[in-house]
Design a protein around this motif. Structure first.
Motif, PDB file in Angstrom:
ATOM      1  N   UNK A   1      69.057  16.222  18.225  1.00  0.00           N
ATOM      2  CA  UNK A   1      67.730  17.183  18.830  1.00  0.00           C
ATOM      3  C   UNK A   1      66.597  15.807  18.778  1.00  0.00           C
ATOM      4  N   UNK A   2      67.155  14.834  19.556  1.00  0.00           N
ATOM      5  CA  UNK A   2      66.340  13.862  19.962  1.00  0.00           C
ATOM      6  C   UNK A   2      67.248  13.962  21.344  1.00  0.00           C
ATOM      7  N   UNK A   3      68.580  13.649  21.281  1.00  0.00           N
ATOM      8  CA  UNK A   3      69.230  13.031  22.450  1.00  0.00           C
ATOM      9  C   UNK A   3      70.061  14.200  23.271  1.00  0.00           C
ATOM     10  N   UNK A   4      69.821  14.191  24.513  1.00  0.00           N
ATOM     11  CA  UNK A   4      70.879  15.164  25.483  1.00  0.00           C
ATOM     12  C   UNK A   4      72.586  15.200  25.258  1.00  0.00           C
ATOM     13  N   UNK A   5      72.794  15.760  25.489  1.00  0.00           N
ATOM     14  CA  UNK A   5      74.909  15.490  25.744  1.00  0.00           C
ATOM     15  C   UNK A   5      75.316  14.235  26.150  1.00  0.00           C
ATOM     16  N   UNK A   6      74.237  14.377  26.989  1.00  0.00           N
ATOM     17  CA  UNK A   6      74.883  13.357  28.517  1.00  0.00           C
ATOM     18  C   UNK A   6      74.417  11.865  27.416  1.00  0.00           C
TER      19      UNK A   6
END
Length: 246
Positions: A11-16
């Motif tokens: 919810x804070x970080x992207x998948x990458x």
């Protein structure tokens, strides 16, 4: 439990960035660092905004007075906040980039109604709130053309300058900051500084970035006045106490 934690982190970080940090253990990835910092700041600003103007509201309620707070300045500030979050909402910018606008709008509308109420116009205070809720509903309904919302956002720059200038001039004429809350002003100043960075990272929208730059300068001017008149008021209070003793 692991899946829940992963969902929370995503919810804070992207998948990458999740992959860089928790799969490759590459904690020095610069783009991910900037993105994560921006998201973290955005969430922090939103969390802080829930209570940022509460000290101001409590100060008015406690003294049963809105002395020194200019209703025109507050109304223009409310317009600026509303235009910002309505434009950002319709443009589908991440909530972390503008979410505090919803809480600031609620609290600013409350302050405006209290100024009217303690100014001897309780009926106007109720009418003000009712009208404001109706206008916001129209702006975020999807029926308001984006060109109009962009124009509202664009004129935010001069409106912020005018709104803050009105309050600054009021303070200057009064020789004090009246019922202005130091905590609220400091939090708004810090939040506007952080928003310059998060707006660059998460929206890239030139007009929003310029708006927060101008807001930072204007809020900074109010903070300087708070410190200046704080010393003046303290000196005046000390002189009065000395006279009483003699």
């Amino acid at each position: 439990m692991a899946e829940f934690l992963k969902g929370l982190i995503l919810s804070i970080l992207s998948e990458k960035c999740y992959s860089e940090y928790f799969v490759k253990y590459n904690f020095l990835d610069e783009p991910c660092f900037k993105t994560t910092l921006s998201k973290g700041l955005g969430i922090g600003i939103i969390a802080g905004s829930i209570l940022v103007k509460v000290p101001q509201i409590l100060k008015i309620l406690g003294s049963k007075s809105a002395e020194g707070i200019n209703i025109y300045g507050v109304s223009l500030e409310l317009f600026a906040i509303t235009a910002n979050f309505a434009y950002s909402y319709v443009m589908n910018f991440p909530f972390s980039a503008w979410g505090e606008g919803t809480f600031l709008a609620i609290q600013t509308a409350a302050i405006a109604s209290l100024v009217l109420h303690y100014g001897g116009a309780p009926a106007k205070a109720i009418m003000f709130l009712t009208t404001y809720v109706g206008l916001v509903s129209i702006l975020v309904s999807g029926y308001t053309p984006k060109d109009i919302l962009w124009m509202m956002q664009a004129i935010n720059v001069p409106i912020i300058v005018i709104a803050k200038s009105i309050q600054i001039l009021t303070n200057y004429k009064n020789g004090s900051t009246g019922q202005l809350s130091a905590v609220t002003c400091l939090l708004l100043f810090g939040g506007s500084i952080a928003r310059i960075f998060t707006s660059i990272q998460e929206t890239g929208d030139f007009i929003i970035i310029v708006t927060y730059c101008v807001s930072t300068i204007a809020n900074g001017a109010l903070v300087l006045q708070l410190f200046w008149y704080w010393n003046v008021v303290n000196k005046t209070a000390k002189n009065k106490n000395k006279k009483k003793r003699t």
